[in-house]
Motif scaffolding. Structure first.
Motif, PDB file in Angstrom:
ATOM      1  N   ALA A 655       0.820  -1.233  -0.233  1.00  0.00           N
ATOM      2  CA  ALA A 655       0.051  -0.016   0.103  1.00  0.00           C
ATOM      3  C   ALA A 655       0.911   1.312  -0.098  1.00  0.00           C
ATOM      4  O   ALA A 655       1.796   1.335   0.652  1.00  0.00           O
ATOM      5  N   SER A 656       0.470   2.038  -0.944  1.00  0.00           N
ATOM      6  CA  SER A 656       1.294   3.324  -0.910  1.00  0.00           C
ATOM      7  C   SER A 656       0.538   4.507  -1.105  1.00  0.00           C
ATOM      8  O   SER A 656      -0.629   4.613  -1.616  1.00  0.00           O
ATOM      9  N   TYR A 657       1.207   5.942  -0.995  1.00  0.00           N
ATOM     10  CA  TYR A 657       0.460   7.036  -1.195  1.00  0.00           C
ATOM     11  C   TYR A 657       1.584   8.162  -1.246  1.00  0.00           C
ATOM     12  O   TYR A 657       2.667   8.033  -0.782  1.00  0.00           O
ATOM     13  N   ALA A 658       1.354   8.955  -2.393  1.00  0.00           N
ATOM     14  CA  ALA A 658       2.007   9.948  -2.954  1.00  0.00           C
ATOM     15  C   ALA A 658       1.449  11.234  -2.829  1.00  0.00           C
ATOM     16  O   ALA A 658       0.471  11.430  -3.480  1.00  0.00           O
ATOM     17  N   PHE A 659       1.986  12.361  -2.379  1.00  0.00           N
ATOM     18  CA  PHE A 659       1.356  13.606  -2.619  1.00  0.00           C
ATOM     19  C   PHE A 659       2.453  14.497  -3.628  1.00  0.00           C
ATOM     20  O   PHE A 659       3.456  14.580  -2.975  1.00  0.00           O
ATOM     21  N   VAL A 660       1.855  15.220  -4.495  1.00  0.00           N
ATOM     22  CA  VAL A 660       2.734  15.781  -5.394  1.00  0.00           C
ATOM     23  C   VAL A 660       2.125  17.266  -5.645  1.00  0.00           C
ATOM     24  O   VAL A 660       1.130  17.276  -6.029  1.00  0.00           O
ATOM     25  N   ASP A 661       2.993  18.365  -4.971  1.00  0.00           N
ATOM     26  CA  ASP A 661       2.592  19.728  -5.329  1.00  0.00           C
ATOM     27  C   ASP A 661       3.462  20.318  -6.204  1.00  0.00           C
ATOM     28  O   ASP A 661       4.865  20.628  -6.000  1.00  0.00           O
ATOM     29  N   ALA A 662       2.923  20.480  -7.345  1.00  0.00           N
ATOM     30  CA  ALA A 662       3.668  21.100  -8.457  1.00  0.00           C
ATOM     31  C   ALA A 662       3.097  22.574  -8.863  1.00  0.00           C
ATOM     32  O   ALA A 662       2.022  22.565  -9.156  1.00  0.00           O
ATOM     33  N   ARG A 663       4.112  23.533  -8.861  1.00  0.00           N
ATOM     34  CA  ARG A 663       3.515  25.054  -9.011  1.00  0.00           C
ATOM     35  C   ARG A 663       4.542  25.840  -9.603  1.00  0.00           C
ATOM     36  O   ARG A 663       5.670  25.471  -9.894  1.00  0.00           O
ATOM     37  N   PHE A 664       3.984  26.792 -10.383  1.00  0.00           N
ATOM     38  CA  PHE A 664       4.733  27.888 -11.131  1.00  0.00           C
ATOM     39  C   PHE A 664       5.166  28.718  -9.882  1.00  0.00           C
ATOM     40  O   PHE A 664       4.222  29.124  -8.854  1.00  0.00           O
ATOM     41  N   LEU A 665       6.559  29.473  -9.912  1.00  0.00           N
ATOM     42  CA  LEU A 665       6.984  30.321  -9.042  1.00  0.00           C
ATOM     43  C   LEU A 665       7.060  31.613  -9.427  1.00  0.00           C
ATOM     44  O   LEU A 665       7.188  32.617  -8.571  1.00  0.00           O
ATOM     45  N   ASP A 666       6.998  32.010 -10.890  1.00  0.00           N
ATOM     46  CA  ASP A 666       6.943  33.330 -11.403  1.00  0.00           C
ATOM     47  C   ASP A 666       5.673  33.866 -12.205  1.00  0.00           C
ATOM     48  O   ASP A 666       5.051  32.716 -12.470  1.00  0.00           O
ATOM     49  N   ALA A 667       5.230  34.829 -12.309  1.00  0.00           N
ATOM     50  CA  ALA A 667       4.231  35.471 -12.973  1.00  0.00           C
ATOM     51  C   ALA A 667       4.694  35.084 -14.646  1.00  0.00           C
ATOM     52  O   ALA A 667       5.614  35.391 -14.882  1.00  0.00           O
ATOM     53  N   LEU A 668       3.625  34.739 -15.234  1.00  0.00           N
ATOM     54  CA  LEU A 668       3.849  34.391 -16.678  1.00  0.00           C
ATOM     55  C   LEU A 668       2.471  34.909 -17.590  1.00  0.00           C
ATOM     56  O   LEU A 668       1.287  34.963 -16.826  1.00  0.00           O
ATOM     57  N   THR A 669       2.733  35.211 -18.875  1.00  0.00           N
ATOM     58  CA  THR A 669       1.652  35.626 -19.604  1.00  0.00           C
ATOM     59  C   THR A 669       1.861  34.350 -20.846  1.00  0.00           C
ATOM     60  O   THR A 669       2.723  34.262 -21.432  1.00  0.00           O
TER      61      THR A 669
END
Length: 812
Positions: A655-669
Motif C-alpha cells: 500500500a502506498s500514498y504519494a502527494f505531489v505539489d507542482a507549482r509555478f513560482l513566477d508570473a507568466l503570460t
C-alpha cells in the motif's frame, strides 16, 4: 552557452551508463535472477532467506542465494563489491521480474505504475502502448514536444531519443527485463535526470536458465506471445534470447497496435572478469495517437478526432560491456554501444489553410498570407465551395548514436574507515536526419483527412512555417563524474561528488540556411548526502543534488512567439533557450522487520525540487497544433511518499500514498485555448498556480494470496486525484475528475511446467480520462451535432473500458 536558432532532433547521451537497478538472486519463480550486472556498481544488501514453506517447484532451476543489490553509479557487468543499501542517501524504488510478470502486461510502465508510489501513467497519445510516465511531476513521454524530466537507461545506456529527448517505451522487450530501479537525487545520471533516472536491467544466461513460452489473448482483439531461453555453458559462457509479439485492435476507431521485439545476450565470466555482448531490435506500429473532444466521447467512447494518426517505430542496437577486478580493491569497467532509431509519423489535423478573400486561391487563416506550394508559388484552390480543409503532416526521424564510457572503482580504506570511490567518464554522439512535409486534404464527417496530393511550401513571410523541412543534427555529450562514500562510523556514512556535463548541438539546414546553428552548454552538478542507521531495522537518509537538461534541437528551433511552429513538424530559426537547472533536497526513513506473517518493509520520505529557467510548450490560440517553447522562470515540485509492504511465501501485500505539489513560482503570460483567455488569447499565470497534468494525490493498494500451493488470486486498486487541464495554467477551469480503478488477476499451476492465468482490468467498467487539454472548438465542425461548432473546449484521453484476458505459460 552560445548559438543561433535551430530546429530539430535529438539529444541522446546514449552511454552515460549511469543506471541504477534493483534485483534479486533468488531461486524463486520463473525468472527473478540475480541483478548483479550491466553498467552500474552494486549497492548490495543481504536479505533474510525465504521461509521454508514453498509451493511445488514452478520453473526450471534458477540461480542461488537470495540477495538484493542496488546500482547507483555507472558500471558494466560483474559481481563488483557492493555498497550497503543503507548507505544510499536517496529514495530507492525498484520493481523485480516477478512484479513485472504479475502485472500481466507487455508494458513495463504498468508495473511501474502499480509498484512505485510516485509514478502516474497518462495515455496522452490515446494508445496504451505509448504512455507518459510521470514521477514527482517530471515526465518521460513518447510525445514530441513534451518537456522531458526523467532519464531512462537500458543496461546503463541512455535510451531517451535525440529528437526532443522523447522516451519510446514500446521499444523495450518486457520479457527480457530482470529489474527496474528508479533513483533520485543523483547527478551522476547525467543530462535530463531532473526528477530521477529509470534503469532497466536486462536478463542474461548467467541469471536466467531454462525456457518459457507465454501466450495470452482477450478483449479488443488482443493476441500476444513471448518466448525466452537462457543457458550457461561450462560455467564461463552463457547465452540468452527473448522474442515478443503482440496485436491489439484497440477500443477506439483506428487504434490498432502491432508490437514485435527481440533481445539477446552472450556473456563470458571468470573469477575476476565478465564481458557481455547484447543486441536488440523492435518494429512497432500504432494508431489513434491523440485526445478526443469531450462531446464526441459522450456519443461514443471509442471515438477519434482527425485521423490518420499513426506512428511507426523501429530500433536496432548493439552493446558491449566489460568489467575486470584488477586487484581486491580496484575494479575497471567499460562500455561501447551503437543504436539506430527510425520513426515515421502520419498525423491528420485541422489546418489554417483556407480559401483567400480573393476567390480561387489558398491562404492562411488571415486571408492575406499566401499558402504557397513547394515551388514557392501561391496555391490555387481546387476544392468545391464549403469543403472543410485539413492537413496530413508527415515526419520522419533517422538517428544513429554511438557512445563509450569508462569507470574505475576503489574500495581501499581511507583514514582507517571503509570508503568507496568511483570515477568515470562518458562520450556520446548522435547524428540525426529529420524531414517533414504537409499535404493539404479534406476532412469528412468521420473526421478522416483525405490527402489531395498538394503539398505546402514555405510562406516566405514571418508567419508559421508549413513547408518541407530537412535537417541534419549532431549531438555530442561529454561527462566526467566522481562519487565517494565514506563511512564515518559503522552507522553513519556521507556521500559527496558531482558530474561535469558538456553538451554541443549543431544543426545543418539541408534546404537552406535558416535552421543552421551551434549551441554549447556546460554545467557542474554537485551532490552531498548522508545516511544514519538508527537501529538495525531503521535508517534515516538526507541529501542535496543538482541536475540539468539542455534544450533539445526541437525546442531550440521553435522558441519565438512571433514565429510559432507546427509541433513538432516545422521549425524556424529562433533565439536560443537557457538550459534547465534543477536543485533537489530530499530526506526520509526506511526500514524492515521480520514478522510471523512475513517480512515487513516500509519507507516514508519528502522531497523538494526547484527548476530554474524551466521550459514549457506554449500553444498559439486559434492555430491548431502551432506553438513554441519558452523559458518560464522557476517552478517547484515538492511532496511526500509513503509505502508499506509485506512479503511471505503465501502473501504479497503493498500500500502506498504519494502527494505531489507542482507549482509555478513566477508570473507568466501564456497563450492558451482556455475559455478564460483574454481577447488576445492569453492567460495570466500567478505565482503559486498549479502545473497542469500533475495529480496531487495517488493511492495504490495491491495484494496476492496463495490459496493453495498451486492457486493464487490477487488484485490491485489505484486512485488518482483530479488535475488541471493542459492549457489551464492559470487554474480557472474545472479540473479533470479523479478516478479509481480496480483490477483482478489469478493463476493456477496445472503441472510443474504449465500455468494458466487470467486477469480483468477495470472490473467496474469505469469511464474516465487520464489526461485533458483544450482544443480549438472552431477548427472542425461537430458532425455528430449537425455540423454545428463544438461547445465544450475539453479534449480528453479516454481510458480502456473493462477488459478480460487469459493466458498460458509453459516452462522447460
Amino acid at each position: 552557452m552560445d548559438g543561433t536558432g535551430m530546429g530539430a532532433r535529438r539529444l541522446l547521451i546514449a552511454s552515460v551508463t549511469t543506471g541504477l537497478v534493483l534485483g534479486t538472486d533468488a531461486a524463486i519463480a520463473a525468472q527473478d535472477e540475480e541483478t548483479n550486472v550491466q553498467n552500474l556498481p552494486a549497492v548490495e544488501v543481504s536479505a533474510p532467506p525465504p521461509s521454508t514453506r514453498r509451493a511445488a517447484p514452478r520453473t526450471p532451476t534458477r540461480v542461488a542465494a537470495p540477495r538484493t543489490r542496488i546500482y547507483v553509479y555507472p558500471t558494466s557487468p560483474g559481481t563488483s563489491k557492493g555498497l550497503d543499501v543503507d548507505k544510499v542517501p536517496s529514495s530507492i524504488n525498484a520493481v523485480d521480474a516477478n512484479q513485472i510478470k504479475r502485472a500481466g502486461s507487455m508494458n513495463v510502465t504498468d508495473a511501474l505504475r502499480d509498484n512505485i508510489a510516485g509514478v502516474n501513467i497518462s495515455e496522452v497519445t490515446g494508445n496504451p502502448f505509448t504512455p507518459d510516465v510521470e514521477f514527482r511531476g517530471f515526465v518521460a513521454s513518447p510525445v514530441t514536444g513534451t518537456p522531458q524530466g526523467l532519464a531512462v537507461y537500458q543496461n546503463g545506456v541512455r535510451i531517451n531519443e535525440a529528437f526532443s529527448d522523447a522516451m519510446n517505451w514500446d521499444l523495450i522487450p518486457t520479457a527480457a527485463i530482470r529489474s527496474v530501479t528508479l533513483v533520485t537525487n543523483n547527478p551522476v545520471f547525467g543530462l535530463n535526470a531532473l526528477g530521477g533516472a529509470i534503469n532497466l536491467q536486462m536478463k542474461d544466461g548467467f541469471t536466467y536458465q531454462g525456457a518459457e513460452i507465454d501466450v495470452m489473448g482477450g478483449s479488443f482483439g488482443r493476441a500476444q506471445a513471448s518466448a525466452q531461453w537462457g543457458k550457461t555453458v561450462d560455467k564461463n559462457y552463457a547465452v540468452y534470447a527473448a522474442l515478443e509479439g503482440l496485436h491489439d485492435n484497440g477500443f477506439r476507431n483506428f487504434s490498432q497496435s502491432d508490437v514485435r521485439r527481440f533481445y539477446s545476450d552472450v556473456g563470458y565470466k571468470n573469477e575476476n572478469a565478465e564481458f557481455h555482448v547484447n543486441i536488440g531490435a523492435a518494429n512497432n506500429h500504432f494508431g489513434a495517437s491523440a485526445t478526443v473532444p469531450a462531446e464526441l466521447l459522450q456519443q461514443y467512447w471509442g471515438a477519434t478526432y482527425t485521423t490518420p494518426q499513426t506512428t511507426a517505430n523501429r530500433v536496432g542496437y548493439l552493446n558491449l560491456t566489460g568489467k575486470v577486478e584488477a586487484t581486491p580493491t580496484w575494479t575497471f569497467e567499460g562500455t561501447a554501444h551503437v543504436r539506430r532509431f527510425e520513426q515515421n509519423v502520419v498525423d491528420g489535423n485541422p489546418t489554417d489553410v483556407q480559401e483567400c478573400a480573393t476567390a480561387g486561391l489558398l491562404c492562411f487563416g488571415n486571408d492575406t498570407t499566401p499558402a504557397n506550394g513547394v515551388n514557392g508559388v501561391q496555391l490555387a484552390n481546387p476544392f468545391p465551395a464549403g469543403t472543410i480543409l485539413g492537413e496530413i503532416d508527415r515526419g520522419s526521424i533517422r538517428s544513429t548514436t554511438f557512445g563509450v564510457s569508462g569507470q574505475a572503482t576503489n574500495t581501499d580504506q581511507l583514514l582507517g574507515h571503509d570508503n568507496r570511490f568511483v570515477v568515470g567518464a562518458s562520450y556520446d554522439a548522435s547524428v540525426t536526419r529529420y524531414n517533414a512535409t504537409a499535404e493539404i486534404g479534406t476532412i469528412g464527417e468521420n473526421y478522416v483527412v483525405s490527402g489531395s496530393g498538394i503539398f505546402l511550401g514555405p510562406t516566405g513571410t514571418p508567419e508559421p512555417v508549413a513547408g518541407p523541412v530537412s535537417l541534419r543534427t549532431v549531438n555530442q555529450y561529454n561527462g566526467l563524474y566522481a562519487m565517494d562514500t565514506f563511512n564515518v562510523t559503522d552507522a553513519f556514512a556521507i556521500t559527496g561528488g558531482g558530474r561535469f556535463n558538456v553538451a554541443r548541438i549543431s544543426l545543418e539546414d539541408q534546404l537552406g540556411t535558416a535552421l543552421n546553428g551551434d549551441h554549447t552548454y556546460t554545467r557542474f552538478n554537485p551532490v552531498i548526502g548522508g545516511t544514519y542507521k538508527i537501529t538495525p531495522e531503521l535508517t534515516a537518509y538526507a541529501g542535496y543534488s543538482e541536475a540539468n537538461r539542455v534544450p533539445t534541437p526541437l525546442e531550440l528551433g521553435c522558441a519565438d512567439p512571433a514565429r510559432p511552429c507546427l509541433l513538432a513538424a516545422f521549425l524556424v530559426s529562433d533565439p536560443p533557450l537557457k538550459q534547465v537547472v534543477s536543485k533537489t533536497v530530499e530526506a526520509g526513513l526506511r526500514g524492515s522487520k521480520e514478522l510471523n506473517i512475513g517480512t515487513l518493509g516500509w519507507k516514508i520520505g519528502g522531497f523538494r525540487a526547484t527548476n530554474y529557467d524551466d521550459i514549457l510548450a506554449v500553444p498559439v490560440p486559434g492555430r491548431t497544433g502551432f506553438g513554441y517553447f519558452q523559458n518560464v522562470g522557476s517552478t517547484r515540485r515538492q511532496g511526500l511518499e509513503a509505502e508499506v509492504n509485506i512479503k511471505s511465501p503465501t502473501l504479497t501485500f503493498s500500500a502506498s500514498y504519494a502527494f505531489v505539489d507542482a507549482r509555478f513560482l513566477d508570473a507568466l503570460t501564456l497563450g492558451s485555448n482556455s475559455p478564460f483567455a483574454d481577447a488576445d488569447g492569453n492567460i495570466q499565470v500567478l505565482p503559486g498556480n498549479q502545473i497542469p497534468a500533475v495529480p496531487r494525490h495517488r493511492v495504490k493498494v495491491g495484494a496476492e494470496y496463495a490459496i493453495t500451493d498451486v492457486w493464487k488470486v490477487g488484485g490491485n486498486a489505484l486512485f488518482v486525484s483530479s488535475q488541471y487541464f493542459v492549457g489551464d495554467e492559470s487554474n480557472q477551469f474545472a479540473k479533470l475528475p479523479s478516478y479509481t480503478v480496480f483490477n483482478l488477476h489469478t493463476s493456477y499451476q496445472v503441472t510443474k511446467n504449465l500455468t494458466f492465468y487470467g486477469r480483468v482490468d477495470n472490473i467496474f467498467d469505469n469511464r474516465y480520462a487520464t489526461y485533458g487539454q483544450f482544443f480549438d472548438t472552431t477548427a472542425v465542425p461537430n458532425f455528430t451535432n449537425g455540423g454545428a461548432a463544438f461547445n465544450d473546449p475539453r479534449s480528453l484521453s479516454p481510458a480502456r473500458p473493462r477488459a478480460f484476458y487469459a493466458g498460458m505459460r509453459v516452462t522447460f
